[in-house]
Design a protein around this motif. Structure first.
Motif, mmCIF file in Angstrom:
data_model
loop_
_atom_site.group_PDB
_atom_site.id
_atom_site.type_symbol
_atom_site.label_atom_id
_atom_site.label_comp_id
_atom_site.label_asym_id
_atom_site.label_seq_id
_atom_site.Cartn_x
_atom_site.Cartn_y
_atom_site.Cartn_z
ATOM 1 N N GLN A 150 -4.658 -4.235 -2.293
ATOM 2 C CA GLN A 150 -3.400 -4.119 -3.028
ATOM 3 C C GLN A 150 -2.219 -4.068 -2.055
ATOM 4 O OE1 GLN A 150 -3.277 -0.818 -5.735
ATOM 5 N NE2 GLN A 150 -1.245 -1.312 -6.517
ATOM 6 N N ALA A 151 -2.371 -3.307 -0.965
ATOM 7 C CA ALA A 151 -1.300 -3.224 0.031
ATOM 8 C C ALA A 151 -1.069 -4.585 0.696
ATOM 9 C CB ALA A 151 -1.645 -2.174 1.077
ATOM 10 N N ARG A 152 -2.138 -5.304 0.965
ATOM 11 C CA ARG A 152 -2.000 -6.613 1.592
ATOM 12 C C ARG A 152 -1.274 -7.593 0.666
ATOM 13 N NH1 ARG A 152 -7.614 -7.970 4.929
ATOM 14 N NH2 ARG A 152 -7.331 -6.358 6.518
ATOM 15 N N LEU A 153 -1.578 -7.545 -0.620
ATOM 16 C CA LEU A 153 -0.879 -8.425 -1.565
ATOM 17 C C LEU A 153 0.607 -8.082 -1.622
ATOM 18 C CD1 LEU A 153 -3.548 -8.642 -4.382
ATOM 19 C CD2 LEU A 153 -2.519 -10.595 -3.199
ATOM 20 N N LEU A 154 0.923 -6.786 -1.622
ATOM 21 C CA LEU A 154 2.335 -6.389 -1.607
ATOM 22 C C LEU A 154 3.023 -6.852 -0.324
ATOM 23 C CD1 LEU A 154 2.041 -2.821 -3.130
ATOM 24 C CD2 LEU A 154 3.363 -4.732 -4.088
ATOM 25 N N ARG A 155 2.286 -6.821 0.771
ATOM 26 C CA ARG A 155 2.878 -7.275 2.036
ATOM 27 C C ARG A 155 3.177 -8.768 1.987
ATOM 28 N NH1 ARG A 155 0.409 -5.538 7.905
ATOM 29 N NH2 ARG A 155 1.871 -6.686 9.239
#
Length: 1003
Positions: free
Chosen positions: A562-567
């Motif tokens: 999820q954090a990678r997608l937001l990044r």
């Protein structure tokens, strides 16, 4: 020669034109044709002139076999019709006895008895003509030195005599005296004798290049390495590709071999490959080949015998094969000379050169130092080295790779690299372990890693394809979340296939790009650039929408995914801001970054916390809010120092340094950037953009007044870009380094660097950006001009002006180049050509104005013509000033303000100076009084006061000296001195005070 001359006037004109060409086959062939044409006129004098030109072409074109034949014809003409030889022609004839002596010595097939017979002929002729015999004894000494016998006596008989009108020039005789002491082993005395030539106080056709080549090794042996380095650069440039300087080239190659510069030696050998085919003098060829062998033996001895080398035409050579061929040919030549002379002198000298050990382990000769490893075929890149030893079993290695990958730890790259090796090798057996998962998942992991590495190298299309393939395999493995992230990564990579015009994330908007018109032409601004930026911004906006759709459509995502997608979403927003430059896009980027920060904080993802803060700081920097960016970067650096992760610290320090540089905090920026580079070495797989950081360090050093250090950082940036395969960026950094070295007055360094770059294969083959190449050539032309090589500089400018005429997208650059070309033509006295060039500049200026630059050029052309031609040049000079007046009028109408002197006052001053040169003194005085009025009161500004004082001074000179109104001039000067003194401008008043004393003395 297209059409043979039909009259003797045409013949003389053609001879004069040929005389301006460089020595070589083109000049020699034309001289042969002109000699044939001269015979048809049936007049002795034109034929004599043509034969003199032909002999000169043979002599300096390294064709000694033909020179004596032509001279024999001249001598016959003199014997038959001595009266047609006026004093100048007679002088030329007797001068060239020495040329024939030199030619005969260089041919081993000429018996020694014939050489002595020629010396007798020369002596008899000189005595019969009543000429002093010092030149004869000079040739007798050179023959003794060549043979290696009776040198001391021959030297005393020559050196003890007074020079005469037919003696070799001072520079050549100085070289011979120095070589005598050098042969005797007295380096110090030889260098003392050479001093005026090496310092440039004495020169001729071959000097100081000849002396420099011999002095290089004595300078090293006496500890004067810096002087040797400087003279190598200057001396080589005066010798390269010149067949008559083949021996000099050989000694420069030897110098490279003995100072740890073998790679430069191979480069210079390649640049002079024409000499293998064009040198027809056996003696010069022996000298060249011996120097070549010294170099090749050194390269082969260091284990690089298989490197390619430039050699004799007709086949490809390696260092080892060329060395064997050179050795055989040079040994044969030395043996032939020794057999002719009855001594072992040439073989002994050759062996002494080949037996010399290196004098220095390393001497940095140029701004582009390279080793033999740099020119050898590049090895495959080494796998990244992890901080800890990798697990042995495939199962443990896979688990470790995925664990580190989730953290964003750079050591994950080493794990994936090892796994790629294992799976690519035959016999790989995938672990039967539920925790590891199926082989298809590992294949997806490896494809995703490969895509990530391609993306980082800006191979976005390749990365997008790999990400898509990985997504399919993740779906096959039942990992929907991983598939979504891979597909999202493909979306962002695809959106960058056509990159935005802006590049990098420099906080101050500066990058490692060459400055100057040609460079600007490589990246044209204007409507097209704006349209491309808008289109790219739209693509990125669409990519962001697709990322949001993919993200929101996924469920059950692991926190790190999820954090990678937001990044990715933040990155898409940030790239859109970068492409458009629209500050309206700042808030959406920061909002996305805040989402990333919240998710990362909630789940304790320290790497993503740092990434979110880094993205926030970068966004503030791109928006121009440097104080906020600096506060964010300061906080991030403090956090990383205490809580980590440590591998983010180099990048954070790099960003902080750029922001500090943008805020004018050069000392702090230098500290931050330097620490970034030091720490980055600990995390090579996750390092900073090292070339960019070196570029920023160069900027910091310039602000701190440390230009030499700045130069080192620029060259380091170029080397790193080159090793990474980023040739465009590398050449941009080299271009900046060349310009800086020119600004520092390191002219030979600048020229040597550019000469090295301009012979690179992709430059020669037209594969590098043509505008960048033009920028390199433009800087080189300016360096040649600064180095007072007016002929070479003018030729390069004329060529660039012709090429830039076709730059329809960048007429302003053509205007600049054509204007500079016109000024150089003016310096050479070619005002008709200068007029044509400046007219082309004016036409281009009408499309893309360059007010100040063109005004400066026109005024300088006017000054040059009036100064060189006096009253005869006044009309042409005034025409240039009329053009400058129209440029100033247009600038005023456009509201343009000059960065230097105001155009109107500068123009009025030049009218005064030009009219004074042309003898129109009343007009000169009126113009200068107008200039004084335009400048106005001197005020407190020192620059304005100096300009005002100079106008007053010149007006007083015209009034008091040329118009002989000394009282009025003294009154003018006295009032000006009082005014300047009252304002505290004592220095500006000094020339006026001196003028007043001169005027009083003349009363």
């Amino acid at each position: 020669m297209q059409n043979p001359p039909q009259t003797t006037d045409e013949l003389y004109a053609a001879l004069g034109e040929n005389d301006r060409l460089p020595y070589g086959r083109t000049r020699t062939v034309t001289a042969e044709e002109l000699a044939e044409a001269a015979e048809l006129f049936g007049e002795p004098v034109p034929l004599i002139h043509a034969l003199l030109e032909l002999q000169e072409a043979y002599t300096y074109g390294s064709e000694p076999r033909k020179s004596p034949v032509v001279f024999a014809r001249l001598l016959n003409l003199f014997d038959e019709q001595p009266d047609v030889f006026d004093a100048r022609l007679r002088h030329q004839l007797f001068w060239r006895f020495k040329w024939v002596a030199n030619a005969l010595r260089s041919l081993p097939e000429i018996p020694l008895a014939s050489l002595r017979q020629w010396m007798t002929e020369m002596r008899d002729r000189y005595e019969k003509a009543g000429l002093d015999l010092q030149p004869y004894y000079g040739q007798a000494y050179q023959l003794a030195a060549h043979v290696g016998e009776d040198m001391d006596l021959a030297y005393e008989l020559w050196a003890g005599r007074t020079r005469s009108v037919l003696s070799d020039c001072e520079a050549c005789e100085t070289c011979e005296r120095a070589l005598y002491h050098l042969t005797a082993g007295d380096d110090e005395r030889a260098l003392r004798v050479w001093e005026p030539v090496l310092a440039g106080k004495e020169s001729c056709q071959e000097e100081p290049a000849r002396s420099v080549s011999y002095a290089l090794l004595p300078l090293l042996r006496t500890g004067r390495a810096d002087e040797a380095r400087h003279l190598h650069l200057a001396g080589y440039r005066g010798s390269r590709r010149n067949p008559s300087m083949a021996g000099e080239i050989g000694r420069h190659l030897e110098f490279c071999a003995l100072t740890g510069n073998e790679a430069r030696g191979l480069e210079l050998l390649a640049e002079n490959r024409n000499l293998f085919d064009e040198v027809d003098s056996p003696l010069a060829l022996l000298d060249l080949l011996t120097g070549v062998e010294v170099l090749l033996a050194r390269v082969e001895g260091l284990g690089h015998g298989e490197l390619p080398a430039a050699g004799f035409p007709g086949r490809s050579w390696t260092v080892a094969s060329l060395r064997a061929e050179v050795r055989d040919r040079a040994d044969d030549l030395a043996a032939r000379f020794d057999a002719r002379n009855g001594t072992t002198a040439h073989g002994d000298r050759r062996r002494a050169r080949l037996d010399r050990a290196p004098l220095l382990e390393s001497l940095e000769l140029t701004l582009r130092p390279r080793t033999l490893d740099d020119v050898a075929p590049a090895p495959a890149p080494a796998a990244p080295q992890p901080a800890e030893a990798l697990p042995e079993s495939p199962a443990d290695l896979i688990r470790r790779a995925r664990e580190l990958d989730e953290q964003g730890h750079p050591d994950a790259h080493a794990c994936w690299a090892r796994l790629r090796e294992l799976t690519a090798a035959g016999g790989y057996v995938h672990p039967d372990d539920p925790d590891v998962g199926p082989l298809v998942r590992l294949r997806a992991d490896l494809l995703e890693e490969e895509a990530t590495l391609a993306d980082r190298k800006d191979r976005h299309a390749e990365a997008a394809a790999l990400y898509e393939e990985a997504a399919g395999l993740y779906e096959d493995a039942g990992l929907a979340g991983h598939a979504v992230f891979a597909r999202a990564s493909a979306v962002l990579a695809e959106a960058q296939v056509v990159p935005p015009e802006a590049d990098g994330e420099a906080a101050d908007g500066e990058g490692a790009r060459p400055e100057g018109a040609a460079a600007e032409g490589a990246r044209p601004e204007g409507a097209d650039a704006e349209a491309r930026a808008a289109a790219q911004a739209d693509v990125l906006a669409g990519a962001h929408a697709e990322l949001v759709r993919l993200h929101e459509g996924a469920s059950g995502l692991a926190p790190f995914l999820q954090a990678r997608l937001l990044r990715l979403r933040v990155s898409a927003r940030g790239l859109r801001l970068q492409a458009s430059g629209d500050k309206e896009h700042v808030a959406p980027v920061l909002a996305e970054a805040e989402l990333l920060y919240d998710v990362a904080t909630r789940h304790g993802l320290t790497g993503q916390i740092a990434a979110a803060r880094l993205l926030r700081a970068t966004t503030h920097a791109m928006s121009g809010d440097l104080p906020t960016a600096r506060a964010e970067a300061d906080g991030l650096v403090a956090l990383l120092r205490t809580d980590g992760p440590a591998w983010h610290l180099p990048r954070a320090l790099s960003l902080l340094g750029k922001i500090q540089l943008g805020l004018g905090e050069a000392e702090a920026a230098h500290a931050s950037l330097s620490e970034s580079m030091r720490l980055a070495a600990e995390w090579p797989a996750e390092g900073v953009d090292a070339p960019n950081v070196h570029g920023e360090l160069a900027q910091a050093c310039l602000h701190l007044g440390r230009p030499d250090e700045a130069l080192r950082h620029l060259t380091r940036a170029a080397e790193l870009d080159l090793r990474a395969g980023d040739r465009f960026d590398a050449f941009c950094a080299w271009s900046n380094a060349a310009q800086l070295s020119l600004d520092l007055g390191r002219i030979e360094d600048c020229i040597a660097l550019l000469d090295s770059l301009l012979v690179e294969p992709d430059v020669v083959n037209g594969e590098l950006d043509d505008r960048l190449v033009a920028q390199l050539r433009l800087t080189r032309a300016r360096a040649l001009h600064a180095g007072e090589d007016l002929k070479a500089a003018t030729a390069e400018f004329v060529s660039l002006a012709a090429e830039s005429a076709g730059w329809d997208d960048d007429p302003g650059s053509h205007a600049m180049i054509a204007a500079e070309t016109a000024v150089l033509l003016g310096e050479a006295g070619e005002f008709e050509q200068a007029r044509e060039a400046v007219d082309r500049a004016l036409a281009a200026h009408a499309r893309d104005p360059r007010f100040e630059m063109l005004s400066n050029a026109l005024r300088e052309l006017a000054r040059l013509q009036a100064h060189q031609q006096g009253p005869d040049g006044l009309e042409g000079a005034r025409a240039f000033l009329d053009d400058a007046g129209r440029v100033a009028d247009a600038a005023r109408a456009a509201g343009y303000e000059a960065h230097g002197r105001p155009l109107d006052s500068a123009l009025a001053y030049e009218h005064g100076r030009v009219n004074a040169y042309g003898g129109a003194y009343e007009e000169a005085l009126a113009a200068l009084e107008k200039a004084i009025g335009l400048i106005g009161e001197p005020g407190e500004d020192a620059g304005r006061a100096a300009e005002w004082a100079e106008c007053v001074r010149l007006a007083a000179v015209v009034e008091g000296v040329y118009l002989e109104r000394r009282a009025a001039a003294l009154g003018r000067v006295g009032a000006a001195v009082e005014r300047l003194a009252a304002l505290g401008h004592g220095e500006a008043a000094e020339p006026l005070t001196e003028l007043a004393e001169r005027l009083r003395d003349e009363e």
